[in-house]
Design a protein around this motif. Structure first.
Motif, PDB file in Angstrom:
ATOM      1  N   LEU A 159      43.086  44.459  41.755  1.00 18.93           N
ATOM      2  CA  LEU A 159      43.569  43.083  41.700  1.00 18.93           C
ATOM      3  C   LEU A 159      43.848  42.630  43.123  1.00 18.93           C
ATOM      4  O   LEU A 159      44.590  43.279  43.856  1.00 18.93           O
ATOM      5  N   ARG A 160      43.271  41.507  43.506  1.00 15.13           N
ATOM      6  CA  ARG A 160      43.446  40.984  44.856  1.00 15.13           C
ATOM      7  C   ARG A 160      44.272  39.706  44.814  1.00 15.13           C
ATOM      8  O   ARG A 160      44.064  38.853  43.965  1.00 15.13           O
ATOM      9  N   ALA A 161      45.201  39.577  45.746  1.00 14.88           N
ATOM     10  CA  ALA A 161      46.044  38.383  45.807  1.00 14.88           C
ATOM     11  C   ALA A 161      46.286  38.008  47.258  1.00 14.88           C
ATOM     12  O   ALA A 161      46.455  38.872  48.125  1.00 14.88           O
ATOM     13  N   GLN A 162      46.271  36.694  47.522  1.00 14.08           N
ATOM     14  CA  GLN A 162      46.583  36.195  48.861  1.00 14.08           C
ATOM     15  C   GLN A 162      48.090  35.956  48.951  1.00 14.08           C
ATOM     16  O   GLN A 162      48.660  35.229  48.157  1.00 14.08           O
ATOM     17  N   THR A 163      48.727  36.605  49.913  1.00 18.38           N
ATOM     18  CA  THR A 163      50.165  36.458  50.109  1.00 18.38           C
ATOM     19  C   THR A 163      50.438  35.978  51.523  1.00 18.38           C
ATOM     20  O   THR A 163      49.526  35.867  52.364  1.00 18.38           O
ATOM     21  N   ALA A 164      51.699  35.711  51.815  1.00 18.44           N
ATOM     22  CA  ALA A 164      52.081  35.289  53.159  1.00 18.44           C
ATOM     23  C   ALA A 164      51.781  36.368  54.196  1.00 18.44           C
ATOM     24  O   ALA A 164      51.627  36.085  55.386  1.00 18.44           O
TER      25      ALA A 164
END
Length: 225
Positions: free
Chosen positions: A140-145
């Motif tokens: 699972l890939r997620a864009q975070t700060a």
């Protein structure tokens, strides 16, 4: 009032959606249950052994160990199907874009219609299959700060060929065609986790009280092969 008797047959494996951690389910997902009084029953159905694996999604089980879906998961699928199918467009006699004349596009406030007038039964829908429940792991890939983060998700997977049999009660007979339209959509977008990848796709039979096939898209799919 019209009752449709439905048998789904999975074309692809279906992934569990219930968190294995009972406290996560009770504190977060359980609070979003359509009936808060059933939360403890749902938590109990996850099983005490599930607590150890916090990052996993599983299927709740009947007392004899049979995995099942809750009725509101079918309702959720109906809402998803109706929302997508109502976006289809066509063209009028002048070539201008217009809303497609399908059953989903005819419904206004479709979520309220599904919540209040369309009822899958029973509450716990057993999933029947041969063999063992498998395991599906995917990133699972997620864009975070802090930039892109990748984690590993793991789910129970019930194999293709599994069947689920249930009724759909339509309090208004005019909604029967829409329900059939939504059920047909399952050959493209299915049930459970990661359905955008094709997981949980199915064909379906409409059956009579004697178990004879009287509709659905299962025979159509077989004829195409």
């Amino acid at each position: 009032m019209k009752t449709i008797k439905v048998r789904l047959t999975l074309l692809e494996g279906m992934l569990g959606t219930s968190p294995a951690n009972e406290e996560v389910y009770r504190d977060f997902i359980g609070t979003k249950s359509p009936n808060a009084a059933t939360v403890e029953d749902e938590v109990a159905a996850l099983g005490v052994d599930a607590v150890a694996d916090k990052g996993r999604t599983i299927f709740p089980r009947l007392d004899d160990g049979t995995p099942f879906l809750y009725d509101y998961q079918i309702k959720g699928f109906f809402k998803d199907a109706c929302g997508m199918l109502s976006r289809l467009t066509g063209k009028d006699e002048n070539g201008k874009k217009k809303k497609a004349a399908n059953e989903s596009g005819k419904l206004t406030a479709y979520k309220k219609v599904i919540d209040g007038l369309i009822f899958p039964q029973p509450r716990q829908i057993p999933i029947i299959f041969d063999g063992e429940i498998g395991d599906c792991q995917r990133p699972l890939r997620a864009q975070t700060a802090q930039g892109e983060r990748v984690s590993l998700a793991s789910s129970d997977e019930i194999p293709a060929g599994a069947t689920m049999t249930f009724d759909v009660v339509c309090l208004d007979d005019s909604h029967v065609a829409a329900v059939r339209e939504w059920l047909d959509y399952g050959i493209l977008r299915g049930l459970g986790q990661w359905r955008n990848s094709g997981k949980g796709r199915y064909v379906w039979d409409e059956i009579d009280d004697s178990g004879n096939v009287v509709g659905g898209n299962n025979e159509y799919v077989k004829a195409r092969k």
